[in-house]
Design an enzyme around this catalytic site. Structure first.
Site: not given
Length: 635
Positions: A315, A368
């Site tokens: 993330d 990401e």
């Protein structure tokens, strides 16, 4: 009286690796472990707290009294406190009471390496044995093939707390219940992988799990650690891979968490310009500290080893790469070369990826990452960050911008839908329509679609069909697969009642058919990250809002022709250029009546003729369905 006996699981080699940032199995040493020492059963505890004056284990076994069980500091200056407490059993609750040597501050902390935690809002760690008899040996032997970059990779993204709830009891599904219902659903819809938004223990539900405290513990909201293992086991039994969201970018400042752990900036960077994240009001790891690097990489390895997960989606990588991320002038300091790149973080990410791929076959790491940082998904030995894949955020943004426009205006924005192909092969891209796109007033994916009811559903089928035929792997957030009308709500359930309506059920059938198409047609996955797997036929027909291209596999006999019509106009005699004098057999049409479409199609094979078109010697005339995608086998 101190009832802690001197004992250690650490060797001098462990300490050297820990200090050098190269110990990637710290979970075998730190935390709580049930042992038998000299015939006495109990628990071994160890924690890193170099600024501590004293460390006590407090718990339900000593009435949470500080000083009853004082740990011993190691003699080697490592800052590790450890010891053996007789009589500790599985399920004992505990914390560390730490008196700082810096300022006298006393902190009460959960164990950073706890394998299980109390159900929030309670905050204690729980001594837990992770014994489990896995039944996925067959899957594990073949997963290197299933997860390879030249295999289909279609991901269903799930927030476990809101996929489905027991309405009558107003409660979450358990891991065990999900092992039946969620596994069956993902298998039915044909996704090859499931991705869980963070399952590691977190205190605050509105964070969706992205503010972690228990990095080594699956959240107790849905059951025990072995229950989560059972869920992974069942996915593997169904041939479905499991990806976990992993958050090494920041952590919350909750009193029982990692922040100011021993009265010093132990895990977080001491400089607020590097150690505090202004967007999320959270703390940022000190990637330049070797012990912190060992902690984080060990955490990644833990989930791969003990929970058999098949991938980690990392993330907020962009926030890790740049020192000025979400910071104004004067709020950040350039690196030693005067640049904005976070050199410590970049080095850490390379070490992380090298460790994962060196130790586990058949897994993938996925970034990401939303910037133009180069070579995110290229090996470290050629200068890349070493990820297996990277989210294609540009494609997502441009595509959603294009689709929200009324078709009458799309001819002026053809570049929005074709631009992604100018950089599609600079990385191993995953096309994401994720949870971030259906919150905070952005509306659901279906909610963005223009037109009357029929056109909105046709546009959604068109969007997904374009997505699944575009190069790259795929990710779709839960609810998108049946046209969820409302924005996602983390504290409720998806609107499953919508499936009683034909149009919504038709979206589900479309996605299921697209997964079947993607997984059965080698041209859609064998070269999905290579320029060799794609060839434009025509990207310039903006007058008709039509694009056409060929997808290629290893065998030319597998080649597919894809034609997308982004208007509600039926084009009954649309001529398309072809590279050979072949015939076209339609194998998929998003306008099929089963999907809720009008049924415009090409029921018979179409033969090419020797008539130049689109710069090619041959061409054929086909019928294009309204707001539809047609996929033809070229043979």
């Amino acid at each position: 009286m101190n009832n802690v006996l001197p004992h250690s699981l650490f060797t001098s080699f462990d300490i050297d690796l820990f200090r050098s940032g190269k110990h990637f199995q710290l979970y075998e040493k730190f935390g709580s472990h049930l042992l038998e020492v000299d015939g006495v059963k109990g628990g071994y505890f160890s924690v890193w707290a170099p600024a501590a004056k004293s460390v006590s284990v407090v718990g339900d076994f000593n009435y949470w009294v500080q000083g009853e069980h004082l740990l011993n500091v190691r003699w080697d200056g490592s800052g590790i406190w450890e010891g053996f407490i007789p009589g500790i059993e599985n399920g004992a609750k505990y914390k560390y009471k730490i008196q700082s040597n810096v300022n006298g501050l006393v902190t009460e902390k959960a164990d950073p390496f706890a394998r299980y935690c109390e159900l929030p809002p309670n905050t204690a760690s729980v001594v837990w044995d992770l014994k489990y008899k896995w039944k996925d040996s067959g899957y594990m032997k073949t997963r290197a093939d299933k997860n390879a970059l030249d295999r289909p990779y279609s991901v269903y993204e799930v927030h476990l707390g809101s996929w489905k709830r027991k309405v009558e009891e107003n409660r979450f599904l358990t891991y065990i219940e999900m092992a039946e219902e969620l596994v069956a659903y993902v298998r039915e819809t044909g996704f090859t992988h499931v991705e869980f938004m963070p399952v590691m223990e977190y205190p605050y539900d509105p964070s969706w799990g992205y503010q972690l405290v228990g990095y080594f513990a699956p959240t107790s909201r849905f059951g025990k650690p072995q229950d989560f293992m059972f869920l992974v086991d069942k996915f593997h039994e169904a041939g479905i891979g499991v990806i976990l969201d992993w958050v090494p970018s920041h952590f919350p400042s909750d009193a029982h968490g990692l922040g100011f752990f021993d009265g010093s900036h132990l895990y977080e960077h001491p400089d607020i310009r590097k150690g505090y994240h202004p967007d999320w009001k959270s703390l940022v790891f000190n990637y330049g500290r070797n012990e912190v690097r060992s902690f984080l990489i060990s955490n990644a390895m833990f989930w791969l080893q003990h929970y058999h997960v098949d991938g980690l989606r990392v993330d907020a990588v962009a926030s890790m790469l740049y020192l000025d991320y979400s910071r104004n002038d004067g709020e950040w300091e350039p690196n030693i070369f005067g640049g904005r790149e976070n050199l410590d973080s970049i080095s850490f990410l390379k070490d992380f990826n090298e460790a994962v791929y060196a130790n586990f076959d058949g897994v993938q790491t996925i970034a990401e990452e939303s910037t133009s940082f180069p070579m995110v998904s290229r090996p470290t030995y050629v200068g890349g960050l070493g990820f297996g894949m990277k989210w294609m955020m540009g494609w997502m943004h441009d595509t959603l911008e294009y689709f929200k426009k009324e078709p009458i205006y799309r001819s002026y924005h053809q570049n929005d839908i074709t631009f992604s192909m100018t950089y599609a092969f600079t990385e191993n891209f995953m096309l994401p329509l994720s949870h971030d796109e259906v919150v905070y007033g952005k509306r659901s994916i279906f909610g963005r679609m223009p037109g009357d009811e029929w056109q909105r559903f046709a546009n959604l089928r068109l969007l997904y069909s374009y997505m699944f035929t575009h190069p790259g792997s795929k990710l779709l957030f839960m609810g998108d697969e049946f046209g969820q009308s409302e924005e996602w709500k983390f504290d409720g359930s998806l609107d499953w009642h919508l499936l009683q309506y034909d149009f919504h059920n038709g979206i589900k059938k479309t996605v299921t058919a697209l997964n079947k198409l993607y997984t059965s047609q080698p041209a859609l996955f064998e070269k999905q990250f290579s320029q060799d797997g794609f060839e434009w036929i025509d990207y310039s027909d903006n007058q008709n809002c039509v694009i056409s291209f060929i997808r290629k596999g290893n065998n030319p006999k597998d080649d597919l022709l894809v034609i997308c019509n982004f208007t509600p106009v039926v084009r009954e005699e649309y001529r398309i250029g072809l590279p050979s004098k072949s015939k076209l057999t339609e194998i998929f049409n998003s306008d099929h009546p089963d999907f809720g479409g009008s049924g415009v199609s090409n029921p018979k094979a179409v033969k090419a003729e020797t008539k130049p078109w689109n710069g090619r010697e041959y061409s054929a005339v086909v019928c294009l369905s309204p707001l539809g995608v047609s996929v033809f086998k070229i043979g």
